[in-house]
Write a protein that holds these residues in place. Structure first.
Motif, PDB file in Angstrom:
ATOM      1  N   ARG A  33       1.470  -7.330   6.143  1.00 38.89           N
ATOM      2  CA  ARG A  33       0.701  -8.381   6.841  1.00 38.89           C
ATOM      3  C   ARG A  33      -0.485  -8.874   6.025  1.00 38.89           C
ATOM      4  O   ARG A  33      -0.773 -10.054   5.982  1.00 38.89           O
ATOM      5  N   ARG A  34      -1.202  -7.962   5.373  1.00 36.30           N
ATOM      6  CA  ARG A  34      -2.437  -8.362   4.675  1.00 36.30           C
ATOM      7  C   ARG A  34      -2.109  -8.908   3.287  1.00 36.30           C
ATOM      8  O   ARG A  34      -1.512  -8.207   2.465  1.00 36.30           O
ATOM      9  N   TYR A  73       5.844   7.955  17.486  1.00 37.95           N
ATOM     10  CA  TYR A  73       6.157   7.943  16.052  1.00 37.95           C
ATOM     11  C   TYR A  73       7.419   8.763  15.784  1.00 37.95           C
ATOM     12  O   TYR A  73       8.355   8.317  15.101  1.00 37.95           O
ATOM     13  N   SER A 122       9.531   0.203   4.201  1.00 38.85           N
ATOM     14  CA  SER A 122       8.517   1.266   4.166  1.00 38.85           C
ATOM     15  C   SER A 122       7.345   0.896   5.062  1.00 38.85           C
ATOM     16  O   SER A 122       6.188   1.150   4.754  1.00 38.85           O
ATOM     17  N   LYS A 149      11.070   7.372  14.468  1.00 31.68           N
ATOM     18  CA  LYS A 149      11.646   7.832  13.202  1.00 31.68           C
ATOM     19  C   LYS A 149      13.012   8.478  13.434  1.00 31.68           C
ATOM     20  O   LYS A 149      13.919   8.332  12.615  1.00 31.68           O
ATOM     21  N   PHE A 190      -2.249   5.940   5.797  1.00 29.97           N
ATOM     22  CA  PHE A 190      -1.563   6.389   7.001  1.00 29.97           C
ATOM     23  C   PHE A 190      -1.999   7.790   7.436  1.00 29.97           C
ATOM     24  O   PHE A 190      -2.110   8.092   8.620  1.00 29.97           O
ATOM     25  N   THR A 191      -2.204   8.652   6.435  1.00 31.58           N
ATOM     26  CA  THR A 191      -2.536  10.045   6.747  1.00 31.58           C
ATOM     27  C   THR A 191      -4.032  10.318   6.602  1.00 31.58           C
ATOM     28  O   THR A 191      -4.485  11.432   6.868  1.00 31.58           O
ATOM     29  N   VAL A 227       2.186  12.620   2.605  1.00 31.35           N
ATOM     30  CA  VAL A 227       1.763  11.912   1.395  1.00 31.35           C
ATOM     31  C   VAL A 227       0.362  11.350   1.660  1.00 31.35           C
ATOM     32  O   VAL A 227       0.101  10.827   2.752  1.00 31.35           O
ATOM     33  N   THR A 268      -2.024   8.788   1.934  1.00 30.15           N
ATOM     34  CA  THR A 268      -2.084   7.326   2.005  1.00 30.15           C
ATOM     35  C   THR A 268      -3.056   6.942   3.122  1.00 30.15           C
ATOM     36  O   THR A 268      -3.588   7.814   3.815  1.00 30.15           O
ATOM     37  N   THR A 302       0.839  -1.205   0.000  1.00 29.27           N
ATOM     38  CA  THR A 302       0.000   0.000   0.000  1.00 29.27           C
ATOM     39  C   THR A 302       0.871   1.252   0.000  1.00 29.27           C
ATOM     40  O   THR A 302       2.082   1.187   0.212  1.00 29.27           O
ATOM     41  N   ILE A 354       3.092   4.485  -0.056  1.00 28.73           N
ATOM     42  CA  ILE A 354       4.366   4.887  -0.660  1.00 28.73           C
ATOM     43  C   ILE A 354       5.122   3.662  -1.178  1.00 28.73           C
ATOM     44  O   ILE A 354       5.698   3.675  -2.266  1.00 28.73           O
ATOM     45  N   GLY A 397       7.737  14.167   3.280  1.00 22.79           N
ATOM     46  CA  GLY A 397       6.793  15.034   3.990  1.00 22.79           C
ATOM     47  C   GLY A 397       5.439  14.335   3.969  1.00 22.79           C
ATOM     48  O   GLY A 397       5.376  13.102   3.970  1.00 22.79           O
ATOM     49  N   LEU A 414       3.940 -11.045   5.432  1.00 23.99           N
ATOM     50  CA  LEU A 414       4.886 -11.089   6.550  1.00 23.99           C
ATOM     51  C   LEU A 414       4.517 -10.033   7.584  1.00 23.99           C
ATOM     52  O   LEU A 414       4.137  -8.920   7.245  1.00 23.99           O
ATOM     53  N   ASP A 415       4.667 -10.435   8.855  1.00 20.87           N
ATOM     54  CA  ASP A 415       4.553  -9.477   9.953  1.00 20.87           C
ATOM     55  C   ASP A 415       5.952  -9.262  10.515  1.00 20.87           C
ATOM     56  O   ASP A 415       6.565 -10.201  11.041  1.00 20.87           O
ATOM     57  N   VAL A 416       6.474  -8.046  10.419  1.00 20.33           N
ATOM     58  CA  VAL A 416       7.869  -7.805  10.808  1.00 20.33           C
ATOM     59  C   VAL A 416       8.082  -7.822  12.325  1.00 20.33           C
ATOM     60  O   VAL A 416       9.211  -7.678  12.781  1.00 20.33           O
ATOM     61  N   ALA A 438      12.099   6.773   6.667  1.00 19.27           N
ATOM     62  CA  ALA A 438      11.847   7.401   7.971  1.00 19.27           C
ATOM     63  C   ALA A 438      10.781   8.464   7.741  1.00 19.27           C
ATOM     64  O   ALA A 438       9.742   8.171   7.143  1.00 19.27           O
TER      65      ALA A 438
HETATM   66  N1  LIG Z   1       2.119   9.145   4.363  1.00 22.16           N
HETATM   67  C1  LIG Z   1       2.929  10.067   4.854  1.00 22.16           C
HETATM   68  O1  LIG Z   1       2.586  11.272   4.924  1.00 22.16           O
HETATM   69  C2  LIG Z   1       4.302   9.695   5.339  1.00 22.16           C
HETATM   70  C3  LIG Z   1       5.185  10.746   5.635  1.00 22.16           C
HETATM   71  C4  LIG Z   1       6.455  10.436   6.067  1.00 22.16           C
HETATM   72  C5  LIG Z   1       6.832   9.121   6.194  1.00 22.16           C
HETATM   73  N2  LIG Z   1       5.936   8.121   5.919  1.00 22.16           N
HETATM   74  C6  LIG Z   1       6.406   6.754   6.077  1.00 22.16           C
HETATM   75  O2  LIG Z   1       6.250   6.071   4.846  1.00 22.16           O
HETATM   76  C7  LIG Z   1       6.141   4.673   5.119  1.00 22.16           C
HETATM   77  C8  LIG Z   1       4.949   4.119   4.365  1.00 22.16           C
HETATM   78  O3  LIG Z   1       3.781   4.728   4.886  1.00 22.16           O
HETATM   79  P1  LIG Z   1       2.518   5.046   3.979  1.00 22.16           P
HETATM   80  O4  LIG Z   1       2.180   6.473   4.155  1.00 22.16           O
HETATM   81  O5  LIG Z   1       2.715   4.508   2.620  1.00 22.16           O
HETATM   82  O6  LIG Z   1       1.357   4.259   4.756  1.00 22.16           O
HETATM   83  P2  LIG Z   1       0.773   2.790   4.547  1.00 22.16           P
HETATM   84  O7  LIG Z   1       0.144   2.680   3.221  1.00 22.16           O
HETATM   85  O8  LIG Z   1      -0.066   2.559   5.751  1.00 22.16           O
HETATM   86  O9  LIG Z   1       2.090   1.860   4.577  1.00 22.16           O
HETATM   87  C9  LIG Z   1       2.540   1.210   5.720  1.00 22.16           C
HETATM   88  C10 LIG Z   1       2.768  -0.231   5.340  1.00 22.16           C
HETATM   89  O10 LIG Z   1       3.327  -0.934   6.459  1.00 22.16           O
HETATM   90  C11 LIG Z   1       2.764  -2.236   6.477  1.00 22.16           C
HETATM   91  N3  LIG Z   1       2.866  -2.741   7.841  1.00 22.16           N
HETATM   92  C12 LIG Z   1       2.399  -2.177   8.994  1.00 22.16           C
HETATM   93  N4  LIG Z   1       2.693  -2.955  10.050  1.00 22.16           N
HETATM   94  C13 LIG Z   1       3.378  -4.028   9.560  1.00 22.16           C
HETATM   95  C14 LIG Z   1       3.944  -5.184  10.149  1.00 22.16           C
HETATM   96  N5  LIG Z   1       3.873  -5.396  11.485  1.00 22.16           N
HETATM   97  N6  LIG Z   1       4.580  -6.083   9.355  1.00 22.16           N
HETATM   98  C15 LIG Z   1       4.662  -5.879   8.006  1.00 22.16           C
HETATM   99  N7  LIG Z   1       4.139  -4.808   7.397  1.00 22.16           N
HETATM  100  C16 LIG Z   1       3.491  -3.890   8.161  1.00 22.16           C
HETATM  101  C17 LIG Z   1       1.311  -2.014   6.035  1.00 22.16           C
HETATM  102  O11 LIG Z   1       0.748  -3.202   5.482  1.00 22.16           O
HETATM  103  P3  LIG Z   1      -0.159  -4.197   6.387  1.00 22.16           P
HETATM  104  O12 LIG Z   1      -1.088  -3.320   7.165  1.00 22.16           O
HETATM  105  O13 LIG Z   1      -0.832  -5.068   5.385  1.00 22.16           O
HETATM  106  O14 LIG Z   1       0.804  -4.936   7.246  1.00 22.16           O
HETATM  107  C18 LIG Z   1       1.472  -0.946   4.960  1.00 22.16           C
HETATM  108  O15 LIG Z   1       1.623  -1.536   3.691  1.00 22.16           O
HETATM  109  C19 LIG Z   1       6.037   4.541   6.637  1.00 22.16           C
HETATM  110  O16 LIG Z   1       7.318   4.240   7.161  1.00 22.16           O
HETATM  111  C20 LIG Z   1       5.633   5.942   7.080  1.00 22.16           C
HETATM  112  O17 LIG Z   1       6.051   6.220   8.412  1.00 22.16           O
HETATM  113  C21 LIG Z   1       4.689   8.378   5.484  1.00 22.16           C
END
Ligand SMILES: NC(=O)c1ccc[n+]([C@@H]2O[C@H](COP(=O)([O-])OP(=O)(O)OC[C@H]3O[C@@H](n4cnc5c(N)ncnc54)[C@H](OP(=O)(O)O)[C@@H]3O)[C@@H](O)[C@H]2O)c1
Length: 248
Positions: free
Chosen positions: A34-35, A146, A81, A150, A183-184, A179, A181, A12, A14, A177, A53-55, A132
């Motif tokens: 995980r999913r 968080y 990521s 980071k 997450f946000t 994005v 997703t 999912t 980024i 910065g 995988l669950d890390v 990060a």
């Molecule tokens: N979006 C932003 O604004 C932003 C800004 C700065 C940094 N970031 C960083 O960018 C990275 C990606 O985030 P994103 O925004 O793309 O959000 P995201 O779509 O929620 O991505 C996070 C991913 O981590 C996986 N994950 C979570 N727990 C896990 C576990 N225990 N084992 C394996 N996989 C796991 C999730 O998949 P499952 O749930 O299927 O496990 C998901 O695919 C993260 O490190 C986040 O901190 C994001």
């Protein structure tokens, strides 16, 4: 021979956007999360290889690292990521929330890095990118766990960059910065300079493949503003941080 990447958190957001970019640029890409659903969807749409995988599970992580290396032949690039976003409430420092966030966002990276470094040493080199965040540049109010996780990931990438050069393993730090997703999606505060995931994926792929920069940070104006805040004298720095607290 085409290059191979393993993207954790690649189902999912980024990570998925970067996976698509790499596939379009001729890479063979394995993705984990995980999913199984999002991984399978990406396998069908873009031909990535899914490895659920669950890390937080050390044995499973080491096992999947071995399997990915065996299936792909080698791991040229590993991207971490992954993040969980348990929300920390203002001025509440409960152990359980911190444990959950650090266990996934920081120790999760450690569980992957160890077997991946062993694999990269055995194959004569490789590249590791840790995603990060600009939220790790300093201690942000309202995101204690968080932000702390980071910041630790940034320090880890810096140490690894120095230590692993002699193994021909290049280490990169990715600092996005905001994005758009999953997450946000639930953020209830303004997100300046918000980027689409496709844009983030393209910037990361360009940074990894076309530059040798240690840090791939974007968008530039936001990053520069935050780096400036980081350098301010503490009285001024804390005056700005106090403005980020919820009113009341
Ligand atoms: N979006 C932003 O604004 C932003 C800004 C700065 C940094 N970031 C960083 O960018 C990275 C990606 O985030 P994103 O925004 O793309 O959000 P995201 O779509 O929620 O991505 C996070 C991913 O981590 C996986 N994950 C979570 N727990 C896990 C576990 N225990 N084992 C394996 N996989 C796991 C999730 O998949 P499952 O749930 O299927 O496990 C998901 O695919 C993260 O490190 C986040 O901190 C994001």
């Amino acid at each position: 021979m085409g290059k191979t990447a393993w993207i954790l958190g690649g189902g999912t957001g980024i990570g998925a956007a970067l996976a698509k970019e790499l596939v379009e640029r001729g890479w063979t890409v394995a993705v984990s999360g995980r999913r199984p659903g999002p991984l399978q969807a990406l396998a069908q749409s873009h031909g990535v290889r899914p490895y659920p995988l669950d890390v937080t599970d050390a044995d499973a992580t080491a096992g999947v690292a071995r399997k990915v290396a065996a299936d792909l032949g080698r791991i040229d690039l590993m991207v971490f990521s992954v993040a969980t976003k348990a929300v920390t409430k203002t001025a509440v420092y409960d152990h359980e929330t911190f444990q959950k966030v650090i266990d996934t966002n920081l120790l999760g990276a450690m569980r992957v890095i160890d077997p991946v470094v062993a694999q990269m040493r055995a194959q004569g080199g490789g590249e590791i990118a840790l995603v990060a965040s600009v939220a790790g540049y300093f201690g942000l109010p309202r995101s204690a766990a968080y932000s702390a996780g980071k910041a630790a990931l940034i320090a880890l990438a810096q140490t690894m960059k120095t230590e692993l050069a002699r193994d021909n393993i290049s280490v990169r730090l990715v600092s996005p910065g905001f994005v758009r997703t999953e997450f946000t999606a639930k953020n209830n505060f303004p997100m300046p300079f918000l980027l689409e995931p496709e844009d983030a994926g393209r910037r990361i792929a360009d940074g990894l493949l076309r530059s040798r920069r240690f840090e791939i940070a974007f968008p530039l104006r936001f990053v520069l503003m935050l780096k400036l805040v980081r350098m301010l004298p503490y009285p001024l720095f804390f005056a700005i941080m106090r403005r980020l607290l919820p009113k009341g």
